[in-house]
Design an enzyme around this catalytic site. Structure first.
Site, mmCIF file in Angstrom:
data_model
loop_
_atom_site.group_PDB
_atom_site.id
_atom_site.type_symbol
_atom_site.label_atom_id
_atom_site.label_comp_id
_atom_site.label_asym_id
_atom_site.label_seq_id
_atom_site.Cartn_x
_atom_site.Cartn_y
_atom_site.Cartn_z
ATOM 1 N N GLY A 15 0.776 -1.239 0.000
ATOM 2 C CA GLY A 15 0.000 0.000 0.000
ATOM 3 C C GLY A 15 0.805 1.286 0.000
ATOM 4 O O GLY A 15 0.357 2.293 0.547
ATOM 5 N N SER A 16 1.981 1.297 -0.660
ATOM 6 C CA SER A 16 2.745 2.552 -0.643
ATOM 7 C C SER A 16 2.055 3.631 -1.496
ATOM 8 O O SER A 16 2.115 4.819 -1.154
ATOM 9 C CB SER A 16 4.196 2.333 -1.097
ATOM 10 O OG SER A 16 4.258 1.998 -2.453
ATOM 11 N N ARG A 94 -6.824 -7.999 -8.042
ATOM 12 C CA ARG A 94 -7.943 -8.834 -8.483
ATOM 13 C C ARG A 94 -8.548 -8.251 -9.743
ATOM 14 O O ARG A 94 -8.670 -7.023 -9.874
ATOM 15 C CB ARG A 94 -9.060 -8.879 -7.421
ATOM 16 C CG ARG A 94 -8.688 -9.472 -6.104
ATOM 17 C CD ARG A 94 -8.306 -10.920 -6.162
ATOM 18 N NE ARG A 94 -9.328 -11.780 -6.749
ATOM 19 C CZ ARG A 94 -9.101 -13.044 -7.140
ATOM 20 N NH1 ARG A 94 -7.905 -13.572 -7.029
ATOM 21 N NH2 ARG A 94 -10.075 -13.765 -7.652
ATOM 22 N N HIS A 112 -0.487 1.706 -12.808
ATOM 23 C CA HIS A 112 0.165 0.541 -13.418
ATOM 24 C C HIS A 112 1.629 0.893 -13.686
ATOM 25 O O HIS A 112 1.917 1.977 -14.206
ATOM 26 C CB HIS A 112 -0.558 0.196 -14.728
ATOM 27 C CG HIS A 112 -0.015 -1.007 -15.405
ATOM 28 N ND1 HIS A 112 -0.387 -2.297 -15.046
ATOM 29 C CD2 HIS A 112 0.891 -1.139 -16.407
ATOM 30 C CE1 HIS A 112 0.267 -3.165 -15.810
ATOM 31 N NE2 HIS A 112 1.047 -2.485 -16.645
ATOM 32 N N ASP A 148 -6.232 -3.101 -18.031
ATOM 33 C CA ASP A 148 -5.146 -2.141 -18.295
ATOM 34 C C ASP A 148 -5.327 -1.381 -19.612
ATOM 35 O O ASP A 148 -4.343 -1.017 -20.265
ATOM 36 C CB ASP A 148 -3.779 -2.849 -18.291
ATOM 37 C CG ASP A 148 -3.448 -3.474 -16.950
ATOM 38 O OD1 ASP A 148 -3.938 -2.970 -15.928
ATOM 39 O OD2 ASP A 148 -2.710 -4.474 -16.926
HETATM 40 C C1 GAR Z 1 2.734 -0.739 -7.717
HETATM 41 O O1 GAR Z 1 3.947 -0.749 -8.422
HETATM 42 C C2 GAR Z 1 1.556 -0.699 -8.668
HETATM 43 O O2 GAR Z 1 1.791 0.085 -9.807
HETATM 44 C C3 GAR Z 1 1.447 -2.150 -9.043
HETATM 45 O O3 GAR Z 1 1.660 -2.848 -7.849
HETATM 46 C C4 GAR Z 1 2.515 -2.078 -7.008
HETATM 47 C C5 GAR Z 1 1.810 -1.906 -5.687
HETATM 48 O O4 GAR Z 1 2.649 -1.284 -4.759
HETATM 49 N N1 GAR Z 1 0.160 -2.435 -9.606
HETATM 50 C C6 GAR Z 1 -0.034 -3.302 -10.577
HETATM 51 O O5 GAR Z 1 0.850 -3.969 -11.062
HETATM 52 C C7 GAR Z 1 -1.478 -3.426 -11.034
HETATM 53 N N2 GAR Z 1 -1.551 -4.105 -12.276
HETATM 54 P P1 GAR Z 1 2.040 -0.601 -3.470
HETATM 55 O O6 GAR Z 1 1.141 -1.651 -2.794
HETATM 56 O O7 GAR Z 1 3.230 -0.293 -2.627
HETATM 57 O O8 GAR Z 1 1.266 0.602 -3.887
#
Ligand code: GAR
Length: 209
Positions: A15-16, A94, A112, A148
């Site tokens: 969740g950053s 999901r 993304h 996407d």
């Molecule tokens: C992030 O890099 C986000 O762009 C990616 O997952 C990571 C989550 O990091 N999302 C995807 O790949 C969605 N297709 P976070 O939990 O630290 O925000």
């Protein structure tokens, strides 16, 4: 903006990006308030951070449902209960049912870690390295039923270095993700408000009333 839009954030992990949205929304002038954080995983690291910030959290495990549709219906009920107006997906892993995605089209953003339409799907930093591109980045886009594929709201680019592996590239991209997600949400809300005003003005020009 007189009234802040009510935003729910959906996460599956640390969740950053959620944190950067929560921090941005603390600004009095920011046009959104974060009203809840949802995860499909009880062990998502971001949930504790959100709770410590005084934000309500919700967990529904997709594993308790026998179909994508029924899980998304339960999620939708919770979001409605919260009074959600907009959804930000932030590392939410999901795929939605078509009915959920259609209902929230125009009201849901995702971040993304590539410059879409290049490299949709999973393992996208590795995809970029394998393709030999010299620039990659991050995209905040509207969510539509096709994965996407919704219109981009904001993008930021970073170099891909010859020495990069997927982790080092992911870390460089993540830094710009944290910058663009709050900006993109603000831009999206302000544009929607302008669109509403334009529509009202156009309606006022229709004769006879
Ligand atoms: C992030 O890099 C986000 O762009 C990616 O997952 C990571 C989550 O990091 N999302 C995807 O790949 C969605 N297709 P976070 O939990 O630290 O925000």
């Amino acid at each position: 903006m007189s009234q802040k839009r009510k935003v729910a954030i959906l996460i599956s992990g640390r969740g950053s990006n959620m944190k950067s949205l929560i921090q941005a929304a603390k600004n009095q002038d920011y046009p959104a308030e974060i009203i809840g954080v949802f995860s499909n995983r009880a062990d998502a690291g971001g949930l504790e951070y959100a709770a410590n910030e005084g934000i309500q959290t919700g967990v529904i495990s997709h594993k308790d449902f026998d179909s994508r549709e029924s899980f998304c219906e339960a999620l939708d009920s919770l979001l409605e209960e919260w009074g959600t107006e907009l959804i930000c997906l932030a590392g939410y892993m999901r795929i939605h049912s078509d009915a959920f995605a259609e209902k929230w089209t125009g009201k849901m953003l995702n971040i993304h870690p590539s410059l879409l339409p290049s490299f949709p799907g999973l393992h996208v930093q590795q995809q970029a390295i394998d393709a030999g591109v010299k620039i990659s980045g991050a995209t905040v886009h509207e969510v539509i039923p096709e994965l996407d594929a919704g219109p981009p709201v904001l993008q930021a680019a970073v170099p891909v270095l010859d020495s990069d592996d997927a982790d080092s590239l992911a870390a460089r991209i993540l830094k710009v993700e944290h910058k663009i997600y709050p900006l993109a949400l603000k831009k999206f809300i302000e544009q929607s408000a302008n669109d509403d005003a334009d529509a009202a003005e156009q309606e006022s020009l229709i004769w006879p009333q």
